[in-house]
Structures are given as C-alpha cells and as structure tokens.
Design an enzyme around this catalytic site. Sequence first.
Site, PDB file in Angstrom:
ATOM      1  N   TYR A  13       3.043 -18.972  54.192  1.00 35.90           N
ATOM      2  CA  TYR A  13       3.067 -18.642  55.620  1.00 35.90           C
ATOM      3  C   TYR A  13       2.114 -17.494  55.861  1.00 35.90           C
ATOM      4  O   TYR A  13       2.127 -16.503  55.126  1.00 35.90           O
ATOM      5  CB  TYR A  13       4.477 -18.246  56.075  1.00 35.90           C
ATOM      6  CG  TYR A  13       5.129 -19.355  56.858  1.00 35.90           C
ATOM      7  CD1 TYR A  13       4.527 -19.825  58.021  1.00 35.90           C
ATOM      8  CD2 TYR A  13       6.305 -19.942  56.435  1.00 35.90           C
ATOM      9  CE1 TYR A  13       5.088 -20.864  58.744  1.00 35.90           C
ATOM     10  CE2 TYR A  13       6.874 -20.987  57.150  1.00 35.90           C
ATOM     11  CZ  TYR A  13       6.267 -21.442  58.301  1.00 35.90           C
ATOM     12  OH  TYR A  13       6.811 -22.472  59.012  1.00 35.90           O
ATOM     13  N   ASP A  33     -17.230 -30.329  72.938  1.00 37.26           N
ATOM     14  CA  ASP A  33     -16.341 -30.945  71.948  1.00 37.26           C
ATOM     15  C   ASP A  33     -17.250 -31.730  71.005  1.00 37.26           C
ATOM     16  O   ASP A  33     -17.692 -32.833  71.317  1.00 37.26           O
ATOM     17  CB  ASP A  33     -15.336 -31.856  72.640  1.00 37.26           C
ATOM     18  CG  ASP A  33     -14.367 -32.486  71.642  1.00 37.26           C
ATOM     19  OD1 ASP A  33     -14.702 -32.531  70.438  1.00 37.26           O
ATOM     20  OD2 ASP A  33     -13.295 -32.952  72.063  1.00 37.26           O
ATOM     21  N   THR A  77     -13.562 -31.348  64.918  1.00 37.07           N
ATOM     22  CA  THR A  77     -12.714 -31.687  63.779  1.00 37.07           C
ATOM     23  C   THR A  77     -13.553 -31.532  62.517  1.00 37.07           C
ATOM     24  O   THR A  77     -14.788 -31.533  62.566  1.00 37.07           O
ATOM     25  CB  THR A  77     -12.195 -33.132  63.860  1.00 37.07           C
ATOM     26  OG1 THR A  77     -13.293 -33.983  64.136  1.00 37.07           O
ATOM     27  CG2 THR A  77     -11.143 -33.293  64.921  1.00 37.07           C
ATOM     28  N   LYS A  83     -14.690 -35.718  60.124  1.00 42.32           N
ATOM     29  CA  LYS A  83     -15.522 -36.871  60.495  1.00 42.32           C
ATOM     30  C   LYS A  83     -16.811 -36.804  59.655  1.00 42.32           C
ATOM     31  O   LYS A  83     -16.714 -36.763  58.431  1.00 42.32           O
ATOM     32  CB  LYS A  83     -15.744 -36.873  62.007  1.00 42.32           C
ATOM     33  CG  LYS A  83     -14.412 -37.062  62.783  1.00 42.32           C
ATOM     34  CD  LYS A  83     -14.622 -37.293  64.244  1.00 42.32           C
ATOM     35  CE  LYS A  83     -13.334 -37.669  64.962  1.00 42.32           C
ATOM     36  NZ  LYS A  83     -12.542 -36.528  65.420  1.00 42.32           N
ATOM     37  N   ARG A 108      -8.705 -33.235  57.004  1.00 42.59           N
ATOM     38  CA  ARG A 108      -8.275 -33.505  58.379  1.00 42.59           C
ATOM     39  C   ARG A 108      -7.898 -32.180  59.039  1.00 42.59           C
ATOM     40  O   ARG A 108      -7.066 -31.430  58.523  1.00 42.59           O
ATOM     41  CB  ARG A 108      -7.050 -34.428  58.337  1.00 42.59           C
ATOM     42  CG  ARG A 108      -6.509 -34.864  59.665  1.00 42.59           C
ATOM     43  CD  ARG A 108      -5.732 -36.134  59.499  1.00 42.59           C
ATOM     44  NE  ARG A 108      -6.661 -37.180  59.086  1.00 42.59           N
ATOM     45  CZ  ARG A 108      -7.422 -37.886  59.927  1.00 42.59           C
ATOM     46  NH1 ARG A 108      -7.337 -37.692  61.216  1.00 42.59           N
ATOM     47  NH2 ARG A 108      -8.248 -38.790  59.473  1.00 42.59           N
TER      48      ARG A 108
HETATM   49  N1  DSN Z   1      -9.476 -40.555  67.177  1.00 43.19           N
HETATM   50  C1  DSN Z   1     -10.790 -39.996  67.127  1.00 43.19           C
HETATM   51  C2  DSN Z   1     -11.842 -41.034  67.126  1.00 43.19           C
HETATM   52  O1  DSN Z   1     -11.652 -42.037  66.480  1.00 43.19           O
HETATM   53  O2  DSN Z   1     -12.881 -40.872  67.744  1.00 43.19           O
HETATM   54  C3  DSN Z   1     -11.025 -38.999  68.209  1.00 43.19           C
HETATM   55  O3  DSN Z   1     -10.037 -38.037  68.133  1.00 43.19           O
END
Ligand code: DSN
Length: 425
Positions: A60, A206, A232, A235, A241
Amino acid sequence: MSTPFWGPDFDALQSFDPEISDVILGELERLRGGLQLIASENLTSPAVLAALGSTLSNKYAEGYPGRRYYGGCAEVDKAENIGIERAKELFGAEHANLQPHSGASANLAVYGAFLQPGDNVLAMSLPHGGHLTHGAKVNFSGKWFNPIPYSVREDNELIDYDQVRDLAKQHQPKMIIAGATAYPRLIDFAAFREIADEVGAILMVDAAHFIGLVAGKAIPSPVPYADVVSFTTHKVLRGPRGGMIVCREEHAKAIDKAVFPFSQGGPQMHSVAAKAVALKEAASADYQAYAQQVVANAGALAKGLEAEGMRPVSGGTDTHLALIDLRPVGVTGAEAEARSDAAKITLNKNAIPYDPQKPMIASGIRIGSPCLTTQGMTESEMADVAKLISRAVRAELGTTDGDAELAKVAEQVTELVTRFPAYPR
Ligand code: DSN
C-alpha cells in the site's frame, strides 16, 4: 545458483489451482495459435510480466514518493521515481503521473482536475471514433458533464476542424479533447491548440491509442501542444495494462490530487514498476524501429484489404490501425468478427462514420498491427494476412463450404504463426 527474485512460480500455481493455471495456459496458447489484430492490444515482454508478477503488488502506498500515508515505501518510491523520470524524458514532459489504474481512470482524473459537474466538454463523438470517456451518455463523462460532440466530415472522413472551431465558439467548452479509439489518421494538435486558445479551454489529448508511436518517434507528439496528455500503457506502448498522465508543470498539483485522493486510493505498485520497465524498453533504438514498422504494417494491411475489395475509411492510415468498411463485400462487422474468430484471426467489429448499422452489428472492422509487428512480421506478411482476412470474412460460418474454407484459413494462420511465434517456446 538460485535467483534471489521471488516471482511467479507457475509450477506452484499449477499444483495448487489447476483451474486457473489452465486458463492462463489456454490464453497463452490462444495468443500463440492465432493472429491478434485488435488495435488496442499488444504482447508485453517477459521483463514487464516479471515486474507485474512481483511482490510489489503487496504494497500500500497512497500518496506520492516521499509523501506516503504508509510506512515501508522506500523501495516502491524508487520504482515510481524512476518511472516518472523515464516518462518525462521519453515524452519531453514537465510532469508525469504513473498511478492511473487504466485509461478511463486517467481520464476521470483529468476531468476531476479541471472541471466541475455540468461543464461543457468538446470531444469526438463516439460513433465517429471517440472513447466512452469522451461524453458517452452511459459514462460519467456523459452523466456528470455536458458533452458537445464533434465529427468527421462525411466526404473525406477526416476531423472537421472548422466544425470543431464553430462548436468551440458556440459552446465555450471548459475543456477540448483530441484523441480517439478508431481514427486512423494523424491529428492536427496545433490546430486543436489554436482553437483551445481562442476560447480559453484546456486542451486534453487522449493519446491512449497512439502514444507508443509517439514514444517511438514514428508520429508527431501532442505533448508540446496539450495542457495534459492521458494514455494507456498497454497498447502500442507494450507495457502493462494501466494508465498514465503527463502534463505541464502548472497543472502538476491539480493532476496529482485528481488521481489521488480524488479518484483513486492505493496505487498498484507492481504495475507502476512494470510501466517503468516498459518506458525503458520504449526508449530503445529497437523500439523506435518497432514503432516505424507498426505504421508500415498497418498501411500495408489497409492496402492489402483494399486490393481485396474492401474500403479503408479515409482512404488508408497514418498510424497503427485501419478502419475497414465492409459494405463493398456485403458483410457486416459482426459477421466478419465471428468468421475471422473461427479462422483464428482476432479482430473487432467497429462502427464506421455515418454507419447505417447498430453498433452491435456495425458495417466495419478495426484492425491493428501492434501484435503482429511484435512477432516480427513485416509488409510482405501483411499482404498474406490481408488475403487470409478477406477469405475468412467472405466464408459463411455454419455452412459446409464456409466452415471448410474457415478451417483452411485457420491452417494457413497456424503456418504463419509458426514462422512468427508470439511468446516463442
Ligand atoms: N477499449 C479500447 C480500444 O479497444 O480502443 C479503448 O479503451
């Protein structure tokens, strides 16, 4: 000599919990056995997976390095500081926050930092490629804020910057969001900055989909233009993640407070450490070559599908993804997804701009090159993949001929992934 690392012990998991270890092995075999074309997915490295599977998960650490609400944070502080410095360096950013649990959490924090409930937010409409958190009625962004959607033009399927400016002047949004989940083209961040300045709005980018291409210097960066960039890490960037935010120093306090304590509690320190590992990987020359290849492969895939009679929305792609209109071949997105799945090709149905179909049916598919590129495939394999997709989407699932054709495609998929394995044995 035994390693001092107390990490994932798969043998122990297998003997204690065969049900869950079977799921993990089954998923590994699925990744190894097929083509992964979901544009938002990738195959993380063993180093990232090792950090994720570490005892840092136990800790934590509410607060930030040096200012925690718990004792015992000396080691995790180091991981977070290393990650912050790597993010600032890689993206040329003044401030970085590695704690968001996901892209949606990162976006919630950005809203929390700059807006009050009811404020106007100008963002890309969901059916034209925007994200759930850009104002969808079912999401916090649509329930608590007042979204003003902008679109792509019907004639060229590109963002209509004149419309963005007109809507900004008309609605005086407190924040403008640039960024999308299904927009294959580069975004003109300078144009967005100009519009935001004209109306005194915060510019949020974003960058979840394309931040890995920015890290690899394959496309221009939004960081010099935006007040804040959320993204994120799993990707194209190929990390764990999770989410991350970089911003200008003037917004650092507001962003940090909006992540914790406004929208999150304890950070996931195993994930923060894994993000740091991914950032180190992304700073390498190998990763830059990877990012360039991701773009080249997506372009080759879009061209290959066009040659097979399908229509790339906007005429092609500048990024890692293409949106393909299947109406010219008389197949819906839902049919294409199911048929491809039966041939071991994983992709997703996707609405195209001005889609006459409902979202669960959709007229298109979205395809991305991050996973195939991680497996080492290049443009010549993309031409083969396009042919396999074309055969799969045209084969009628549930008919004798269709099922036989899908089985033949699956065999060729197996042959291809044997030459370019995911997670080689
Ligand atoms: N779910 C993601 C995507 O596939 O683009 C976006 O958050």
